[in-house]
Design a protein around this motif. Structure first.
Motif, PDB file in Angstrom:
ATOM      1  N   MET A   1      57.075  24.806  36.270  1.00 54.76           N
ATOM      2  CA  MET A   1      56.958  25.186  34.864  1.00 54.76           C
ATOM      3  C   MET A   1      56.841  26.707  34.758  1.00 54.76           C
ATOM      4  N   ILE A   2      57.494  27.288  33.755  1.00 56.31           N
ATOM      5  CA  ILE A   2      57.454  28.743  33.599  1.00 56.31           C
ATOM      6  C   ILE A   2      56.054  29.177  33.169  1.00 56.31           C
ATOM      7  N   TYR A  51      51.280  14.537  29.590  1.00 54.12           N
ATOM      8  CA  TYR A  51      52.078  15.654  29.092  1.00 54.12           C
ATOM      9  C   TYR A  51      51.167  16.865  28.848  1.00 54.12           C
ATOM     10  N   ALA A  52      51.769  18.050  28.914  1.00 51.08           N
ATOM     11  CA  ALA A  52      50.993  19.260  28.639  1.00 51.08           C
ATOM     12  C   ALA A  52      51.757  20.135  27.654  1.00 51.08           C
ATOM     13  N   ASN A  53      51.026  20.989  26.961  1.00 48.90           N
ATOM     14  CA  ASN A  53      51.627  21.949  26.045  1.00 48.90           C
ATOM     15  C   ASN A  53      51.485  23.333  26.664  1.00 48.90           C
ATOM     16  N   ARG A  63      50.638  29.402  29.553  1.00 48.85           N
ATOM     17  CA  ARG A  63      49.819  28.538  30.414  1.00 48.85           C
ATOM     18  C   ARG A  63      49.840  27.106  29.886  1.00 48.85           C
ATOM     19  N   ASN A  64      49.674  26.147  30.804  1.00 51.32           N
ATOM     20  CA  ASN A  64      49.696  24.732  30.457  1.00 51.32           C
ATOM     21  C   ASN A  64      48.313  24.209  30.115  1.00 51.32           C
ATOM     22  N   TYR A  65      48.236  23.441  29.044  1.00 46.88           N
ATOM     23  CA  TYR A  65      46.973  22.790  28.683  1.00 46.88           C
ATOM     24  C   TYR A  65      47.282  21.405  28.094  1.00 46.88           C
ATOM     25  N   LEU A  80      40.514  21.094  25.386  1.00 45.60           N
ATOM     26  CA  LEU A  80      39.282  21.471  26.090  1.00 45.60           C
ATOM     27  C   LEU A  80      39.662  22.431  27.201  1.00 45.60           C
ATOM     28  N   PHE A  81      39.152  23.633  27.111  1.00 51.19           N
ATOM     29  CA  PHE A  81      39.560  24.683  28.041  1.00 51.19           C
ATOM     30  C   PHE A  81      38.440  25.007  29.019  1.00 51.19           C
ATOM     31  N   HIS A  82      38.831  25.165  30.275  1.00 44.67           N
ATOM     32  CA  HIS A  82      37.891  25.670  31.265  1.00 44.67           C
ATOM     33  C   HIS A  82      37.949  27.192  31.212  1.00 44.67           C
ATOM     34  N   ILE A  83      36.851  27.815  30.792  1.00 41.06           N
ATOM     35  CA  ILE A  83      36.796  29.277  30.729  1.00 41.06           C
ATOM     36  C   ILE A  83      36.296  29.751  32.097  1.00 41.06           C
ATOM     37  N   ASN A  86      38.745  33.972  35.467  1.00 42.29           N
ATOM     38  CA  ASN A  86      39.542  34.717  36.458  1.00 42.29           C
ATOM     39  C   ASN A  86      40.945  35.071  35.980  1.00 42.29           C
ATOM     40  N   GLY A  87      41.337  34.656  34.785  1.00 44.46           N
ATOM     41  CA  GLY A  87      42.748  34.831  34.431  1.00 44.46           C
ATOM     42  C   GLY A  87      42.959  35.180  32.969  1.00 44.46           C
ATOM     43  N   VAL A  88      44.190  35.591  32.676  1.00 43.08           N
ATOM     44  CA  VAL A  88      44.539  36.046  31.339  1.00 43.08           C
ATOM     45  C   VAL A  88      44.399  34.906  30.316  1.00 43.08           C
ATOM     46  N   GLY A  89      44.735  33.669  30.754  1.00 45.70           N
ATOM     47  CA  GLY A  89      44.642  32.518  29.845  1.00 45.70           C
ATOM     48  C   GLY A  89      43.205  32.240  29.472  1.00 45.70           C
ATOM     49  N   LEU A 230      45.761  26.285  41.433  1.00 44.01           N
ATOM     50  CA  LEU A 230      45.668  26.510  42.877  1.00 44.01           C
ATOM     51  C   LEU A 230      44.968  27.832  43.114  1.00 44.01           C
ATOM     52  N   GLU A 231      43.968  27.831  43.985  1.00 38.51           N
ATOM     53  CA  GLU A 231      43.236  29.068  44.252  1.00 38.51           C
ATOM     54  C   GLU A 231      44.197  30.198  44.629  1.00 38.51           C
ATOM     55  N   GLY A 232      44.042  31.339  43.961  1.00 39.04           N
ATOM     56  CA  GLY A 232      44.851  32.511  44.280  1.00 39.04           C
ATOM     57  C   GLY A 232      46.222  32.531  43.641  1.00 39.04           C
ATOM     58  N   LYS A 233      46.586  31.471  42.902  1.00 35.36           N
ATOM     59  CA  LYS A 233      47.927  31.420  42.298  1.00 35.36           C
ATOM     60  C   LYS A 233      47.798  31.503  40.785  1.00 35.36           C
ATOM     61  N   LYS A 234      48.647  32.349  40.183  1.00 40.51           N
ATOM     62  CA  LYS A 234      48.630  32.471  38.724  1.00 40.51           C
ATOM     63  C   LYS A 234      49.491  31.393  38.110  1.00 40.51           C
ATOM     64  N   GLY A 235      48.974  30.727  37.101  1.00 40.80           N
ATOM     65  CA  GLY A 235      49.737  29.786  36.270  1.00 40.80           C
ATOM     66  C   GLY A 235      50.512  28.747  37.038  1.00 40.80           C
TER      67      GLY A 235
HETATM   68  C1  LIG Z   1      50.065  20.040  33.383  1.00 39.22           C
HETATM   69  C2  LIG Z   1      48.826  20.915  33.319  1.00 39.22           C
HETATM   70  C3  LIG Z   1      47.828  20.621  32.387  1.00 39.22           C
HETATM   71  C4  LIG Z   1      46.667  21.428  32.325  1.00 39.22           C
HETATM   72  N1  LIG Z   1      45.689  21.147  31.398  1.00 39.22           N
HETATM   73  C5  LIG Z   1      44.570  21.958  31.307  1.00 39.22           C
HETATM   74  C6  LIG Z   1      43.558  21.713  30.302  1.00 39.22           C
HETATM   75  O1  LIG Z   1      43.657  20.816  29.464  1.00 39.22           O
HETATM   76  N2  LIG Z   1      42.460  22.538  30.295  1.00 39.22           N
HETATM   77  C7  LIG Z   1      42.326  23.585  31.187  1.00 39.22           C
HETATM   78  O2  LIG Z   1      41.304  24.293  31.132  1.00 39.22           O
HETATM   79  N3  LIG Z   1      43.278  23.822  32.120  1.00 39.22           N
HETATM   80  C8  LIG Z   1      44.390  23.050  32.191  1.00 39.22           C
HETATM   81  N4  LIG Z   1      45.355  23.301  33.129  1.00 39.22           N
HETATM   82  C9  LIG Z   1      45.091  24.369  34.106  1.00 39.22           C
HETATM   83  C10 LIG Z   1      45.453  25.759  33.599  1.00 39.22           C
HETATM   84  O3  LIG Z   1      46.804  25.805  33.199  1.00 39.22           O
HETATM   85  C11 LIG Z   1      45.210  26.719  34.802  1.00 39.22           C
HETATM   86  O4  LIG Z   1      43.836  26.754  35.105  1.00 39.22           O
HETATM   87  C12 LIG Z   1      45.747  28.098  34.564  1.00 39.22           C
HETATM   88  O5  LIG Z   1      45.873  28.734  35.826  1.00 39.22           O
HETATM   89  C13 LIG Z   1      44.857  28.950  33.691  1.00 39.22           C
HETATM   90  O6  LIG Z   1      45.464  30.191  33.500  1.00 39.22           O
HETATM   91  P1  LIG Z   1      44.670  31.583  33.633  1.00 39.22           P
HETATM   92  O7  LIG Z   1      45.576  32.604  33.017  1.00 39.22           O
HETATM   93  O8  LIG Z   1      43.298  31.420  33.080  1.00 39.22           O
HETATM   94  O9  LIG Z   1      44.538  31.842  35.170  1.00 39.22           O
HETATM   95  P2  LIG Z   1      45.778  32.313  36.119  1.00 39.22           P
HETATM   96  O10 LIG Z   1      46.274  33.641  35.710  1.00 39.22           O
HETATM   97  O11 LIG Z   1      46.766  31.207  36.164  1.00 39.22           O
HETATM   98  O12 LIG Z   1      45.081  32.406  37.537  1.00 39.22           O
HETATM   99  C14 LIG Z   1      44.297  33.554  37.882  1.00 39.22           C
HETATM  100  C15 LIG Z   1      43.311  33.151  38.981  1.00 39.22           C
HETATM  101  O13 LIG Z   1      42.405  32.195  38.454  1.00 39.22           O
HETATM  102  C16 LIG Z   1      42.346  31.053  39.279  1.00 39.22           C
HETATM  103  N5  LIG Z   1      42.134  29.854  38.431  1.00 39.22           N
HETATM  104  C17 LIG Z   1      43.033  29.261  37.604  1.00 39.22           C
HETATM  105  N6  LIG Z   1      42.478  28.188  37.009  1.00 39.22           N
HETATM  106  C18 LIG Z   1      41.215  28.098  37.496  1.00 39.22           C
HETATM  107  C19 LIG Z   1      40.148  27.198  37.259  1.00 39.22           C
HETATM  108  N7  LIG Z   1      40.263  26.159  36.402  1.00 39.22           N
HETATM  109  N8  LIG Z   1      38.984  27.410  37.918  1.00 39.22           N
HETATM  110  C20 LIG Z   1      38.831  28.453  38.769  1.00 39.22           C
HETATM  111  N9  LIG Z   1      39.813  29.341  39.044  1.00 39.22           N
HETATM  112  C21 LIG Z   1      40.996  29.160  38.398  1.00 39.22           C
HETATM  113  C22 LIG Z   1      43.688  31.022  40.008  1.00 39.22           C
HETATM  114  O14 LIG Z   1      43.580  30.375  41.232  1.00 39.22           O
HETATM  115  C23 LIG Z   1      43.995  32.502  40.174  1.00 39.22           C
HETATM  116  O15 LIG Z   1      43.380  32.995  41.353  1.00 39.22           O
HETATM  117  C24 LIG Z   1      46.525  22.529  33.204  1.00 39.22           C
HETATM  118  C25 LIG Z   1      47.549  22.820  34.125  1.00 39.22           C
HETATM  119  C26 LIG Z   1      48.681  22.031  34.187  1.00 39.22           C
HETATM  120  C27 LIG Z   1      49.767  22.370  35.188  1.00 39.22           C
END
Ligand SMILES: Cc1cc2nc3c(=O)[nH]c(=O)nc-3n(C[C@H](O)[C@H](O)[C@H](O)COP(=O)(O)OP(=O)(O)OC[C@H]3O[C@@H](n4cnc5c(N)ncnc54)[C@H](O)[C@@H]3O)c2cc1C
Length: 236
Positions: A1-2, A51-53, A63-65, A80-83, A86-89, A230-235
């Motif tokens: 997914m992009i 499914y995800a949006n 980002r997928n949620y 419901l978002f996990h804050i 560590n990331g832009v999302g 995935l630890e260490g991987k963006k999006g």
């Molecule tokens: C199909 C699908 C459905 C999803 N649904 C949800 C949802 O409903 N709610 C939700 O909160 N997330 C959901 N996610 C996960 C979310 O898309 C990822 O956590 C995403 O990486 C968040 O983007 P970010 O910009 O915050 O961090 P990124 O820029 O992607 O990552 C930056 C760093 O943060 C780390 N990181 C990313 N996520 C987590 C985490 N959860 N805990 C600790 N470290 C993390 C990465 O490993 C990386 O090192 C879903 C993912 C997929 C593929």
């Protein structure tokens, strides 16, 4: 997914990616679990469990949620978002407040639910609480025998209970689903009922992979797996 788009592509598709949903409510279930309610035109969106949006979280990042609740009649979507911090999302979602406008794509992806199977086990972490909330009413309505396994940070242990998710076992992230030998010892493998179950594995990629491997080795059930981060991987 992009998960990211070059700026020029963003400019080209600016019209398509412009905000289509408005924030109408936000609350923190716990400091790092945020519920956001959006409203907009979702009449043409097809929601399926799994499914995800895609949400646009910056000029160039998507980002997928997963929708936790969908009320098509009133154009309402809850996520419901996990804050995790560590990331832009995560940072963007943390700032969202009422009246903010956001681009949310139509849902798409993998169907993770096999309704024909009576026993259902959902596994995940904080990122999987949304899929659990969306599945719960369906599991209840269909009279499935269901159970949720969550691996959660200590500060989030009571989140399933606060959201009235029942039949839950919460594991500490220290226990851990990344250790194959530990997973092999889970008591669920001693109960014959669960040999034919449907297993929906989401959340941390490493945990999903380990759990999946053990289930495959034991030739247990029907497995649907999708790592969410995935630890260490963006999006992902
Ligand atoms: C199909 C699908 C459905 C999803 N649904 C949800 C949802 O409903 N709610 C939700 O909160 N997330 C959901 N996610 C996960 C979310 O898309 C990822 O956590 C995403 O990486 C968040 O983007 P970010 O910009 O915050 O961090 P990124 O820029 O992607 O990552 C930056 C760093 O943060 C780390 N990181 C990313 N996520 C987590 C985490 N959860 N805990 C600790 N470290 C993390 C990465 O490993 C990386 O090192 C879903 C993912 C997929 C593929």
């Amino acid at each position: 997914m992009i998960s990211s788009i070059p700026k020029w592509v963003g400019n080209l598709f600016e019209g398509a990616l412009r905000p289509n949903m408005k924030v109408i409510e936000t609350s923190y279930i716990r400091r790092r679990i945020k519920l956001v309610r959006f409203q907009g035109d979702i009449a043409k969106m097809d929601f399926q469990i799994g499914y995800a949006n895609v949400i646009r979280v910056s000029e160039t990042e998507l980002r997928n949620y997963t929708v936790a609740l969908c009320d098509t009649k009133n154009g309402i979507l809850d996520f419901l978002f996990h804050i995790h911090g560590n990331g832009v999302g995560s940072e963007y979602i943390d700032t969202l407040e009422v009246n903010d406008e956001v681009y949310i794509s139509p849902p798409r992806g993998k169907r993770l639910f096999s309704p024909e199977i009576k026993q259902q086990l959902f596994f995940g972490d904080e990122t999987s609480i949304g899929i659990a909330c969306s599945a719960l009413p369906v599991l209840k309505k269909n009279k499935h025998q269901y159970h949720f396994f969550f691996e959660l940070g200590d500060e989030n242990r009571d989140v399933p209970q606060l959201l009235e998710i029942d039949n839950v076992t919460v594991f500490s992230k220290k226990e851990t689903f990344r250790n194959e030998l530990w997973v092999r010892d889970l008591s669920i493998f001693q109960t014959p009922d669960w040999k034919q179950a449907s297993f929906v594995l989401t959340g941390n990629v490493k945990s999903v992979q380990t759990f999946r491997k053990v289930l495959k080795d034991k030739t247990i059930g029907k497995i649907r797996a999708q790592g969410y981060w995935l630890e260490g991987k963006k999006g992902l």
